[in-house]
Design a protein around this motif. Structure first.
Motif, PDB file in Angstrom:
ATOM      1  N   ARG A  60      32.245  53.386  46.543  1.00 10.52           N
ATOM      2  CA  ARG A  60      33.670  53.732  46.385  1.00 10.52           C
ATOM      3  C   ARG A  60      34.378  53.708  47.738  1.00 10.52           C
ATOM      4  O   ARG A  60      35.529  53.317  47.843  1.00 10.52           O
ATOM      5  N   GLU A  61      33.677  54.161  48.786  1.00  9.81           N
ATOM      6  CA  GLU A  61      34.310  54.180  50.102  1.00  9.81           C
ATOM      7  C   GLU A  61      34.638  52.771  50.561  1.00  9.81           C
ATOM      8  O   GLU A  61      35.719  52.490  51.071  1.00  9.81           O
ATOM      9  N   ILE A  62      33.680  51.843  50.377  1.00  7.08           N
ATOM     10  CA  ILE A  62      33.923  50.457  50.758  1.00  7.08           C
ATOM     11  C   ILE A  62      35.004  49.858  49.864  1.00  7.08           C
ATOM     12  O   ILE A  62      35.861  49.099  50.297  1.00  7.08           O
ATOM     13  N   LEU A  63      34.971  50.231  48.589  1.00  5.73           N
ATOM     14  CA  LEU A  63      35.925  49.702  47.630  1.00  5.73           C
ATOM     15  C   LEU A  63      37.353  49.974  48.068  1.00  5.73           C
ATOM     16  O   LEU A  63      38.226  49.121  47.958  1.00  5.73           O
ATOM     17  N   GLN A  64      37.601  51.165  48.601  1.00  5.62           N
ATOM     18  CA  GLN A  64      38.946  51.531  49.018  1.00  5.62           C
ATOM     19  C   GLN A  64      39.440  50.680  50.181  1.00  5.62           C
ATOM     20  O   GLN A  64      40.630  50.467  50.347  1.00  5.62           O
ATOM     21  N   GLN A  65      38.494  50.169  50.983  1.00  2.00           N
ATOM     22  CA  GLN A  65      38.867  49.448  52.191  1.00  2.00           C
ATOM     23  C   GLN A  65      38.747  47.933  52.046  1.00  2.00           C
ATOM     24  O   GLN A  65      39.170  47.191  52.922  1.00  2.00           O
ATOM     25  N   ASP A  66      38.177  47.471  50.942  1.00  2.00           N
ATOM     26  CA  ASP A  66      37.909  46.055  50.772  1.00  2.00           C
ATOM     27  C   ASP A  66      39.221  45.269  50.621  1.00  2.00           C
ATOM     28  O   ASP A  66      40.083  45.616  49.803  1.00  2.00           O
ATOM     29  N   ARG A  67      39.355  44.199  51.379  1.00  2.00           N
ATOM     30  CA  ARG A  67      40.588  43.411  51.373  1.00  2.00           C
ATOM     31  C   ARG A  67      40.828  42.764  50.013  1.00  2.00           C
ATOM     32  O   ARG A  67      41.953  42.696  49.523  1.00  2.00           O
ATOM     33  N   HIS A  68      39.746  42.290  49.389  1.00  2.00           N
ATOM     34  CA  HIS A  68      39.885  41.659  48.085  1.00  2.00           C
ATOM     35  C   HIS A  68      40.343  42.660  47.022  1.00  2.00           C
ATOM     36  O   HIS A  68      41.144  42.326  46.136  1.00  2.00           O
ATOM     37  N   ILE A  69      39.842  43.869  47.117  1.00  2.00           N
ATOM     38  CA  ILE A  69      40.258  44.907  46.163  1.00  2.00           C
ATOM     39  C   ILE A  69      41.748  45.191  46.308  1.00  2.00           C
ATOM     40  O   ILE A  69      42.469  45.364  45.325  1.00  2.00           O
ATOM     41  N   GLN A  70      42.217  45.224  47.549  1.00  2.00           N
ATOM     42  CA  GLN A  70      43.640  45.456  47.776  1.00  2.00           C
ATOM     43  C   GLN A  70      44.498  44.328  47.203  1.00  2.00           C
ATOM     44  O   GLN A  70      45.582  44.562  46.661  1.00  2.00           O
ATOM     45  N   LEU A  71      43.988  43.087  47.300  1.00  2.00           N
ATOM     46  CA  LEU A  71      44.701  41.956  46.717  1.00  2.00           C
ATOM     47  C   LEU A  71      44.763  42.082  45.193  1.00  2.00           C
ATOM     48  O   LEU A  71      45.807  41.835  44.577  1.00  2.00           O
ATOM     49  N   ILE A  72      43.630  42.452  44.592  1.00  2.00           N
ATOM     50  CA  ILE A  72      43.595  42.642  43.138  1.00  2.00           C
ATOM     51  C   ILE A  72      44.571  43.737  42.739  1.00  2.00           C
ATOM     52  O   ILE A  72      45.335  43.595  41.778  1.00  2.00           O
ATOM     53  N   ARG A  73      44.545  44.826  43.478  1.00  2.00           N
ATOM     54  CA  ARG A  73      45.397  45.977  43.164  1.00  2.00           C
ATOM     55  C   ARG A  73      46.872  45.578  43.138  1.00  2.00           C
ATOM     56  O   ARG A  73      47.604  45.912  42.198  1.00  2.00           O
ATOM     57  N   ARG A  74      47.305  44.867  44.169  1.00  6.54           N
ATOM     58  CA  ARG A  74      48.709  44.462  44.245  1.00  6.54           C
ATOM     59  C   ARG A  74      49.067  43.493  43.119  1.00  6.54           C
ATOM     60  O   ARG A  74      50.136  43.602  42.505  1.00  6.54           O
ATOM     61  N   ARG A  75      48.169  42.548  42.844  1.00  9.37           N
ATOM     62  CA  ARG A  75      48.449  41.551  41.802  1.00  9.37           C
ATOM     63  C   ARG A  75      48.495  42.202  40.419  1.00  9.37           C
ATOM     64  O   ARG A  75      49.370  41.888  39.601  1.00  9.37           O
ATOM     65  N   LEU A  76      47.556  43.097  40.134  1.00  6.55           N
ATOM     66  CA  LEU A  76      47.541  43.746  38.823  1.00  6.55           C
ATOM     67  C   LEU A  76      48.773  44.625  38.631  1.00  6.55           C
ATOM     68  O   LEU A  76      49.385  44.635  37.555  1.00  6.55           O
ATOM     69  N   ALA A  77      49.134  45.385  39.675  1.00  2.79           N
ATOM     70  CA  ALA A  77      50.317  46.240  39.578  1.00  2.79           C
ATOM     71  C   ALA A  77      51.567  45.393  39.321  1.00  2.79           C
ATOM     72  O   ALA A  77      52.416  45.744  38.491  1.00  2.79           O
ATOM     73  N   LYS A  78      51.675  44.275  40.019  1.00  2.30           N
ATOM     74  CA  LYS A  78      52.822  43.387  39.840  1.00  2.30           C
ATOM     75  C   LYS A  78      52.866  42.841  38.418  1.00  2.30           C
ATOM     76  O   LYS A  78      53.930  42.764  37.794  1.00  2.30           O
ATOM     77  N   LYS A  79      51.697  42.477  37.893  1.00  3.17           N
ATOM     78  CA  LYS A  79      51.631  41.920  36.542  1.00  3.17           C
ATOM     79  C   LYS A  79      51.989  42.970  35.496  1.00  3.17           C
ATOM     80  O   LYS A  79      52.722  42.676  34.530  1.00  3.17           O
ATOM     81  N   VAL A  80      51.507  44.195  35.658  1.00  2.00           N
ATOM     82  CA  VAL A  80      51.825  45.260  34.707  1.00  2.00           C
ATOM     83  C   VAL A  80      53.332  45.531  34.696  1.00  2.00           C
ATOM     84  O   VAL A  80      53.961  45.641  33.638  1.00  2.00           O
ATOM     85  N   MET A  81      53.913  45.637  35.887  1.00  2.00           N
ATOM     86  CA  MET A  81      55.351  45.928  35.952  1.00  2.00           C
ATOM     87  C   MET A  81      56.169  44.769  35.379  1.00  2.00           C
ATOM     88  O   MET A  81      57.196  44.986  34.725  1.00  2.00           O
ATOM     89  N   ALA A  82      55.720  43.531  35.603  1.00  4.48           N
ATOM     90  CA  ALA A  82      56.423  42.376  35.039  1.00  4.48           C
ATOM     91  C   ALA A  82      56.333  42.391  33.514  1.00  4.48           C
ATOM     92  O   ALA A  82      57.298  42.049  32.820  1.00  4.48           O
ATOM     93  N   THR A  83      55.186  42.812  32.996  1.00  5.82           N
ATOM     94  CA  THR A  83      55.011  42.901  31.545  1.00  5.82           C
ATOM     95  C   THR A  83      55.940  43.953  30.954  1.00  5.82           C
ATOM     96  O   THR A  83      56.550  43.745  29.901  1.00  5.82           O
ATOM     97  N   VAL A  84      56.058  45.090  31.634  1.00  6.56           N
ATOM     98  CA  VAL A  84      56.960  46.145  31.155  1.00  6.56           C
ATOM     99  C   VAL A  84      58.411  45.656  31.189  1.00  6.56           C
ATOM    100  O   VAL A  84      59.198  45.931  30.270  1.00  6.56           O
TER     101      VAL A  84
END
Length: 614
Positions: free
Chosen positions: A329-353
């Motif tokens: 979990r600690e690495i997960l919070q800092q992983d660059r790829h995870i941050q990219l996924i996070r931003r993309r998913l959030a953008k997609k959810v908000m676009a869907t709403v």
């Protein structure tokens, strides 16, 4: 081995009685829940095996065994298993908050079975069809196992078992009446195959049972990851069943979202927006987050890092191509790829709403009613896309009963208006009746009514939306294009204003205003001061906030204010005037929903004054 008899926790006992004595339209749910629990246990063992080779299992699977003569059905897995204490904690009690609400909903629901998965009490659903339930389990890596048994009458037995295999086996001793029609004879292999295919085809582990002729074994589910299949090969019912499995919710999702990212970093996502909020949405220890897979291998159950916290109600899975399998979990919070996924998913959810907002207003209203307060928490984080959140937000307004978007508010703004007016408070009724709104109503200015606790905070940190400044109607001087109080009139009230400032030590200043049309007085905060509600919130969080001294504004056109000025000119030393000042201040405080410092004194002053007028 000696057998110990224990009582269920009170809430669990009540839940058992509801299960046993109520009539359900869909009893099939119990098998789906048992298979889902077995799948969770296998996921946990696979995850544990990543860091401890001794816990790995060569052939993770679920077995479903039926015995028509004995009228039993057994669901067996070689997953993580349970210790004796875990059996007591997970089955003997409902070890989660919201139990009282669970029971209330079950009692009131016309379809109680629909609530089973939602509240995570799937194991108890076995008592819909069982005279008795037996569970034998051994925690992976432990030397002994535990046998649990109950007839659902308020008690259960526990016994230590020496030769129990690792994993868990649940045997349901079926009631005779559940075999009267072939469709619901759960000891009938064809019934088991039908239910598994309908509800559990997407489970990632093989679900095995004896073949149709009673010999050999066959795998009943396809095990193909739903999110990896082409869109045209997945129907809506499969999406709904997958959602029910991962969300433990028996209702259909409000929206389904699929996303595939290709290129240097590849991942797939299948997300769902629920139709109603989970009971633990605003609890710190609530079950939030989506499932994380890497190359179809389960890694984490509730990965909060894959979506921002204000979207914690979203359920689903993310399957990445090249994350480390021993990721923590600690690495997960800092992983660059995870941050990219996070931003993309959030953008997609908000676009869907946002699309939902335009295409299906009724569905959007359901979404915002259930999740709006959580979504607005994202406005507190400068790292989030605040504009995207404000674009899909809606708020109560003086323009009507239905909430309004900011875009619609701006479209209705009066000529020359350059601010978005709002007022915060604890309820719509309280805010609507506030004297602060009087002049705005009189001049036809729309005001947003912000009543969620988070509203008190985010409006402090966001200065504007699309160039329109947010402006509180209860702060600072009113700036409506109305006639100002003439200087000569202000001068005629100077003595009264000064005297009130001295008499009322709680106020920072006393001044005349054009903010009021009907009320004699109101209290306002400085433009940069804390509102009373925000002050209460900070204190509730343990912060030491000094009491804010506010400004008392008087309506010079109100008869009470005019009479008070005349009385002060004629008899400034009359003690009754000081009492009138207290009553004036107290009524202004009550009108905005504030708390009196000394309610008993205020009540006495008011009663004495009323007695003299009768």
């Amino acid at each position: 081995m000696s057998t110990e008899t224990l009582e269920f926790q009170a809430e669990a006992r009540q839940l058992l009685q509801l299960m046993v004595h109520s009539i359900y339209s869909n009893k099939d749910v119990f098998l789906r829940e048992l298979i889902s629990n077995a799948s969770d246990a296998l996921d946990k063992r696979r995850l544990a095996g990543l860091t401890d080779e001794r816990l790995r299992v060569e052939d993770p699977h679920i077995a479903v065994e039926t015995d028509q003569r004995a009228r039993t059905l057994t669901v067996r897995d070689n997953g993580i298993g349970m210790t004796r204490d875990e059996v007591v904690g997970l089955i003997g009690t409902i070890a989660r908050s919201g139990t009282a609400e669970t029971l209330r909903r079950l009692r009131e629901s016309k379809e109680p079975a629909e609530l089973i998965g939602q509240f995570g009490v799937g194991f108890y659903s076995t008592f819909m069809v069982a005279d008795k339930v037996t569970l034998v389990t051994r925690k992976a890596g432990e030397e002994t196992g535990t046998r649990w048994e109950s007839a659902g009458e308020g008690t259960y037995t526990l016994e230590t078992v020496e030769d129990a295999p690792e994993g868990t086996a649940v045997t349901v001793h079926l009631r005779p009446e559940d075999g009267e029609d072939g469709l619901h004879d759960y000891a009938e292999p064809s019934t088991v195959r039908r239910i598994v295919k309908q509800y559990s085809d997407f489970i990632a582990f093989p679900i095995r049972a004896a073949g149709p002729d009673g010999t050999g074994e066959q795998t009943l589910n396809s095990m193909k990851a739903l999110w990896a299949r082409p869109r045209n090969e997945v129907d809506e019912e499969e999406y709904r069943e997958f959602y029910r499995h991962i969300a433990h919710d028996w209702t259909d999702p409000l929206e389904t979202i699929r996303l595939r990212a290709e290129g240097t970093f590849e991942y797939e996502a299948l997300l769902f927006i629920p139709a109603r909020r989970p009971h633990d949405l605003f609890q710190r220890d609530g079950r939030h987050g989506v499932q994380l897979y890497v190359k179809r291998v389960f890694i984490m159950e509730d990965s909060r890092e894959l979506l921002p916290d204000h979207l914690r109600f979203v359920k689903g899975v993310v399957d990445a191509a090249d994350l480390s399998l021993n990721i923590s979990r600690e690495i997960l919070q800092q992983d660059r790829h995870i941050q990219l996924i996070r931003r993309r998913l959030a953008k997609k959810v908000m676009a869907t709403v946002k699309e939902m907002m335009a295409a299906d207003p009724e569905k959007y209203r359901t979404f915002w009613r259930e999740f709006g307060p959580a979504v607005k928490e994202g406005l507190l984080d400068p790292a989030e896309d605040r504009k995207a959140i404000l674009d899909v937000a809606s708020f109560s307004s003086t323009a009507g009963e239905e909430p309004t978007s900011l875009a619609d508010y701006v479209a209705r703004m009066k000529d020359g208006q350059d601010k978005i007016y709002y007022m915060t408070g604890e309820s719509r009724a309280q805010v609507e009746n506030s004297p602060h709104l009087e002049a705005f109503r009189a001049q036809g200015y729309e005001v947003l009514l912000l009543t969620d606790p988070v509203d008190e905070i985010w409006v402090e940190s966001i200065p504007d939306h699309d160039g329109k400044e947010f402006s509180s109607v209860a702060r600072g001087a009113v700036d409506l294009p109305a006639d100002e109080v003439p200087e000569e009139r202000t001068g005629s009230y100077a003595a009264l204003l000064g005297w009130l400032g001295e008499t009322l030590g709680d106020v920072k200043d006393v001044r005349l205003t054009t903010r009021l049309t009907n009320s004699p007085a109101c209290l306002v905060s400085d433009a940069d001061g804390l509102t009373p509600t925000l002050e209460k919130m900070y204190r509730a969080m343990g912060q030491d906030v000094p009491p804010a001294r506010r400004i008392l504004e008087l309506n010079p056109d109100h008869p009470l204010v005019g009479a008070l000025r005349t009385a002060h000119e004629e008899r400034a030393d009359d003690p009754a005037l000081a009492e009138t000042a207290e009553l004036l201040y107290g009524t202004a405080l009550l009108a905005e929903g504030g708390d009196l410092t000394d309610p008993a004194r205020f009540a006495k002053l008011l009663a004495d004054r009323l007695a003299r007028t009768v």
